[in-house]
Design a protein around this motif. Sequence first.
Motif, PDB file in Angstrom:
ATOM      1  N   ARG A 160     -45.062  13.804 -18.144  1.00 29.04           N
ATOM      2  CA  ARG A 160     -44.200  13.960 -19.315  1.00 29.04           C
ATOM      3  C   ARG A 160     -44.916  14.853 -20.321  1.00 29.04           C
ATOM      4  NH1 ARG A 160     -42.527  10.594 -24.116  1.00 29.04           N
ATOM      5  NH2 ARG A 160     -44.389   9.351 -23.684  1.00 29.04           N
ATOM      6  N   LEU A 161     -44.210  15.897 -20.749  1.00 26.42           N
ATOM      7  CA  LEU A 161     -44.798  16.931 -21.583  1.00 26.42           C
ATOM      8  C   LEU A 161     -44.025  17.059 -22.882  1.00 26.42           C
ATOM      9  CD1 LEU A 161     -44.850  19.428 -18.625  1.00 26.42           C
ATOM     10  CD2 LEU A 161     -46.919  18.377 -19.580  1.00 26.42           C
ATOM     11  N   GLU A 162     -44.724  17.361 -23.956  1.00 19.50           N
ATOM     12  CA  GLU A 162     -44.082  17.541 -25.249  1.00 19.50           C
ATOM     13  C   GLU A 162     -43.905  19.025 -25.536  1.00 19.50           C
ATOM     14  OE1 GLU A 162     -42.147  16.483 -28.636  1.00 19.50           O
ATOM     15  OE2 GLU A 162     -42.911  15.111 -27.118  1.00 19.50           O
ATOM     16  N   THR A 163     -42.696  19.401 -25.979  1.00 21.23           N
ATOM     17  CA  THR A 163     -42.427  20.750 -26.471  1.00 21.23           C
ATOM     18  C   THR A 163     -41.960  20.633 -27.911  1.00 21.23           C
ATOM     19  OG1 THR A 163     -40.071  20.875 -25.947  1.00 21.23           O
ATOM     20  CG2 THR A 163     -41.615  21.317 -24.142  1.00 21.23           C
ATOM     21  N   GLU A 164     -41.725  21.756 -28.565  1.00 20.53           N
ATOM     22  CA  GLU A 164     -41.268  21.687 -29.955  1.00 20.53           C
ATOM     23  C   GLU A 164     -39.868  21.105 -30.079  1.00 20.53           C
ATOM     24  OE1 GLU A 164     -40.486  25.246 -32.090  1.00 20.53           O
ATOM     25  OE2 GLU A 164     -39.958  26.391 -30.298  1.00 20.53           O
ATOM     26  N   THR A 165     -39.116  21.076 -28.967  1.00 21.10           N
ATOM     27  CA  THR A 165     -37.759  20.535 -29.024  1.00 21.10           C
ATOM     28  C   THR A 165     -37.639  19.156 -28.389  1.00 21.10           C
ATOM     29  OG1 THR A 165     -37.079  21.529 -26.917  1.00 21.10           O
ATOM     30  CG2 THR A 165     -36.841  22.879 -28.898  1.00 21.10           C
ATOM     31  N   GLY A 166     -38.733  18.583 -27.894  1.00 25.34           N
ATOM     32  CA  GLY A 166     -38.670  17.283 -27.249  1.00 25.34           C
ATOM     33  C   GLY A 166     -39.408  17.278 -25.919  1.00 25.34           C
ATOM     34  N   ALA A 167     -39.303  16.156 -25.203  1.00 26.65           N
ATOM     35  CA  ALA A 167     -40.060  15.989 -23.966  1.00 26.65           C
ATOM     36  C   ALA A 167     -39.356  16.640 -22.790  1.00 26.65           C
ATOM     37  CB  ALA A 167     -40.277  14.502 -23.689  1.00 26.65           C
ATOM     38  N   LEU A 168     -40.148  17.001 -21.776  1.00 27.62           N
ATOM     39  CA  LEU A 168     -39.608  17.409 -20.484  1.00 27.62           C
ATOM     40  C   LEU A 168     -40.552  16.932 -19.394  1.00 27.62           C
ATOM     41  CD1 LEU A 168     -41.315  20.113 -19.372  1.00 27.62           C
ATOM     42  CD2 LEU A 168     -39.957  21.241 -21.093  1.00 27.62           C
ATOM     43  N   LEU A 169     -40.082  16.970 -18.143  1.00 29.56           N
ATOM     44  CA  LEU A 169     -40.820  16.426 -17.007  1.00 29.56           C
ATOM     45  C   LEU A 169     -41.221  17.520 -16.028  1.00 29.56           C
ATOM     46  CD1 LEU A 169     -38.576  13.323 -16.180  1.00 29.56           C
ATOM     47  CD2 LEU A 169     -40.651  13.365 -17.580  1.00 29.56           C
ATOM     48  N   ASN A 175     -40.770  32.678 -17.135  1.00 28.95           N
ATOM     49  CA  ASN A 175     -40.737  31.724 -18.240  1.00 28.95           C
ATOM     50  C   ASN A 175     -42.013  30.896 -18.285  1.00 28.95           C
ATOM     51  OD1 ASN A 175     -37.962  32.411 -18.882  1.00 28.95           O
ATOM     52  ND2 ASN A 175     -37.406  31.258 -17.042  1.00 28.95           N
ATOM     53  N   SER A 176     -42.697  30.945 -19.402  1.00 26.72           N
ATOM     54  CA  SER A 176     -43.872  30.099 -19.620  1.00 26.72           C
ATOM     55  C   SER A 176     -43.788  29.523 -21.026  1.00 26.72           C
ATOM     56  CB  SER A 176     -45.170  30.878 -19.429  1.00 26.72           C
ATOM     57  OG  SER A 176     -45.233  31.998 -20.281  1.00 26.72           O
ATOM     58  N   VAL A 177     -43.860  28.208 -21.124  1.00 23.21           N
ATOM     59  CA  VAL A 177     -43.630  27.504 -22.381  1.00 23.21           C
ATOM     60  C   VAL A 177     -44.855  26.653 -22.719  1.00 23.21           C
ATOM     61  CG1 VAL A 177     -42.156  25.813 -23.550  1.00 23.21           C
ATOM     62  CG2 VAL A 177     -41.161  27.419 -21.907  1.00 23.21           C
ATOM     63  N   GLU A 214     -38.855  29.673 -28.352  1.00 20.69           N
ATOM     64  CA  GLU A 214     -39.101  30.278 -27.051  1.00 20.69           C
ATOM     65  C   GLU A 214     -37.870  31.027 -26.551  1.00 20.69           C
ATOM     66  OE1 GLU A 214     -42.095  30.202 -25.552  1.00 20.69           O
ATOM     67  OE2 GLU A 214     -42.816  29.107 -27.318  1.00 20.69           O
ATOM     68  N   THR A 215     -38.100  31.929 -25.605  1.00 19.95           N
ATOM     69  CA  THR A 215     -37.023  32.624 -24.911  1.00 19.95           C
ATOM     70  C   THR A 215     -37.129  32.321 -23.428  1.00 19.95           C
ATOM     71  OG1 THR A 215     -36.921  34.440 -26.509  1.00 19.95           O
ATOM     72  CG2 THR A 215     -36.028  34.863 -24.322  1.00 19.95           C
ATOM     73  N   LEU A 216     -36.052  31.848 -22.839  1.00 18.76           N
ATOM     74  CA  LEU A 216     -35.993  31.594 -21.398  1.00 18.76           C
ATOM     75  C   LEU A 216     -35.069  32.621 -20.758  1.00 18.76           C
ATOM     76  CD1 LEU A 216     -35.579  27.696 -21.321  1.00 18.76           C
ATOM     77  CD2 LEU A 216     -37.694  29.018 -21.080  1.00 18.76           C
ATOM     78  N   TRP A 217     -35.520  33.187 -19.656  1.00 17.47           N
ATOM     79  CA  TRP A 217     -34.689  34.130 -18.899  1.00 17.47           C
ATOM     80  C   TRP A 217     -34.039  33.404 -17.734  1.00 17.47           C
ATOM     81  CZ3 TRP A 217     -33.616  38.849 -20.675  1.00 17.47           C
ATOM     82  CH2 TRP A 217     -34.461  39.405 -21.639  1.00 17.47           C
ATOM     83  N   ILE A 218     -32.711  33.537 -17.648  1.00 17.86           N
ATOM     84  CA  ILE A 218     -31.968  32.906 -16.561  1.00 17.86           C
ATOM     85  C   ILE A 218     -31.049  33.954 -15.928  1.00 17.86           C
ATOM     86  CG2 ILE A 218     -32.014  30.726 -17.833  1.00 17.86           C
ATOM     87  CD1 ILE A 218     -29.016  31.092 -18.369  1.00 17.86           C
ATOM     88  N   PRO A 219     -30.518  33.679 -14.728  1.00 21.81           N
ATOM     89  CA  PRO A 219     -29.547  34.612 -14.140  1.00 21.81           C
ATOM     90  C   PRO A 219     -28.381  34.844 -15.089  1.00 21.81           C
ATOM     91  CG  PRO A 219     -30.266  33.036 -12.500  1.00 21.81           C
ATOM     92  CD  PRO A 219     -30.834  32.575 -13.810  1.00 21.81           C
ATOM     93  N   ARG A 220     -27.823  36.045 -15.072  1.00 21.97           N
ATOM     94  CA  ARG A 220     -26.788  36.469 -16.014  1.00 21.97           C
ATOM     95  C   ARG A 220     -25.632  35.453 -16.048  1.00 21.97           C
ATOM     96  NH1 ARG A 220     -24.468  41.312 -18.186  1.00 21.97           N
ATOM     97  NH2 ARG A 220     -22.895  40.531 -19.651  1.00 21.97           N
ATOM     98  N   VAL A 221     -25.233  35.081 -17.261  1.00 18.78           N
ATOM     99  CA  VAL A 221     -24.104  34.175 -17.461  1.00 18.78           C
ATOM    100  C   VAL A 221     -23.110  34.832 -18.396  1.00 18.78           C
ATOM    101  CG1 VAL A 221     -25.507  32.103 -17.120  1.00 18.78           C
ATOM    102  CG2 VAL A 221     -25.191  33.012 -19.430  1.00 18.78           C
ATOM    103  N   GLY A 222     -21.890  34.309 -18.408  1.00 19.20           N
ATOM    104  CA  GLY A 222     -20.890  34.784 -19.343  1.00 19.20           C
ATOM    105  C   GLY A 222     -21.171  34.277 -20.744  1.00 19.20           C
ATOM    106  N   GLY A 223     -20.480  34.834 -21.705  1.00 20.48           N
ATOM    107  CA  GLY A 223     -20.640  34.405 -23.083  1.00 20.48           C
ATOM    108  C   GLY A 223     -21.237  35.481 -23.958  1.00 20.48           C
ATOM    109  N   GLU A 224     -21.152  35.235 -25.254  1.00 21.73           N
ATOM    110  CA  GLU A 224     -21.639  36.174 -26.253  1.00 21.73           C
ATOM    111  C   GLU A 224     -22.879  35.617 -26.939  1.00 21.73           C
ATOM    112  OE1 GLU A 224     -20.316  39.129 -26.584  1.00 21.73           O
ATOM    113  OE2 GLU A 224     -18.756  38.664 -25.090  1.00 21.73           O
ATOM    114  N   PRO A 225     -23.701  36.497 -27.529  1.00 19.24           N
ATOM    115  CA  PRO A 225     -24.854  36.007 -28.294  1.00 19.24           C
ATOM    116  C   PRO A 225     -24.444  34.965 -29.318  1.00 19.24           C
ATOM    117  CG  PRO A 225     -25.036  38.374 -27.991  1.00 19.24           C
ATOM    118  CD  PRO A 225     -23.682  37.971 -27.453  1.00 19.24           C
ATOM    119  N   GLY A 226     -25.189  33.876 -29.337  1.00 17.21           N
ATOM    120  CA  GLY A 226     -24.881  32.762 -30.225  1.00 17.21           C
ATOM    121  C   GLY A 226     -24.156  31.626 -29.542  1.00 17.21           C
ATOM    122  N   ASP A 227     -23.513  31.885 -28.389  1.00 16.60           N
ATOM    123  CA  ASP A 227     -22.824  30.820 -27.656  1.00 16.60           C
ATOM    124  C   ASP A 227     -23.822  29.786 -27.142  1.00 16.60           C
ATOM    125  OD1 ASP A 227     -20.451  32.089 -28.082  1.00 16.60           O
ATOM    126  OD2 ASP A 227     -20.194  32.805 -26.019  1.00 16.60           O
ATOM    127  N   GLY A 228     -23.427  28.508 -27.196  1.00 17.96           N
ATOM    128  CA  GLY A 228     -24.285  27.431 -26.723  1.00 17.96           C
ATOM    129  C   GLY A 228     -24.346  27.357 -25.209  1.00 17.96           C
TER     130      GLY A 228
END
Length: 358
Positions: free
Chosen positions: A314-323, A294-296, A256-270
Amino acid sequence: MTLDFAIRLRQGNFQLEAVGQVPRGGITALIGPSGAGKSTLLRVLAGLETRATGHIRLGDETWLSAEQQVPAHRRRVGLVFQDGALLPHLTVAGNLDYALKRAQKPRLARNEAISLTGIRNLLEQRPSQLSGGQRQRVALARSLVTDASVLLLDEPLSALDQQARQPLIAILRQLPTRVGIPVLYVSHSLEEVGLLADHALLIEAGRICASGGLRPLLTDLEQSQARLPHALTPIDGSIRSHDVADGLTAIAWGRETLWIPRVGGEPGDGVRLLLHARDLSLALERPSDSSILNSVPVQVLDWYDHGNGQCTVRLETETGALLARITRRSARLLDLHPGQLLFALIKSVALPEMPVED
């Protein structure tokens, strides 16, 4: 090298009976309500509370057993308290040197600790001249130039405002890779824990009632932390790209791709994001005409009815649970049931972030 303990302590009407483990990798958060025994447990591990029984072992070293109790000054523990506890008559440099002289093998070199904590311009000042955030950075640097085999951090950010917390969070996040020893972090703030920790111990009424990876523990509806009004899910992603025109950053999260307000860092940064349960909505279909970017896709696992017209799902995603926190009416209109496929809708402006790597 792990820190293992099984201890018992009675203080008046309060009894601590805690069994747990602090792994070497990552930061382990000790969480629970006020009065649960978080600071008491830390004092026992540090050797500051001598009435405890049971055992404490750090790798091959035994600090507490039926036969012995190693005193605090021989446990090689790095401690950072809420107020920093600096020596007021010494400068910042003097505080560091005082600790360094007593270390047989410093965990970090003096210059490395100074650089990591960003205190080089403070070395000639005294504690009374420092802000709260500066004092805590000095206290952390002092603990790093000792020969500590474990770091115990007792709510080091609790007395700081949000502006002062941010640089310290960035510093603390680097500790596991820089020092390579167990780190136990006590906090009452789920946001701090969500940004910093990798593992967690949940303590209630003097007992460790749950432990494990941070995300599974915070999303376990059997545990109290997942049912709080401010419950959240920490997730780790990486920067995919920046949209300069719209002031947004695209975060890769699984497929998935999530859009968030602009942050510092380069592509690939965690990047670590905190998804607050109250900021998630649920839909039967992926919306095409909504302001929410964002819709997941998710699958319903289970839910908890709070009895006040609200449910935590409690919901399951491909990376684990979220609430997600929704109303009981919404659950009924969605015909909520286990195994149901839905879409979680997440507002971009609701996503605070923190770089995982420096």
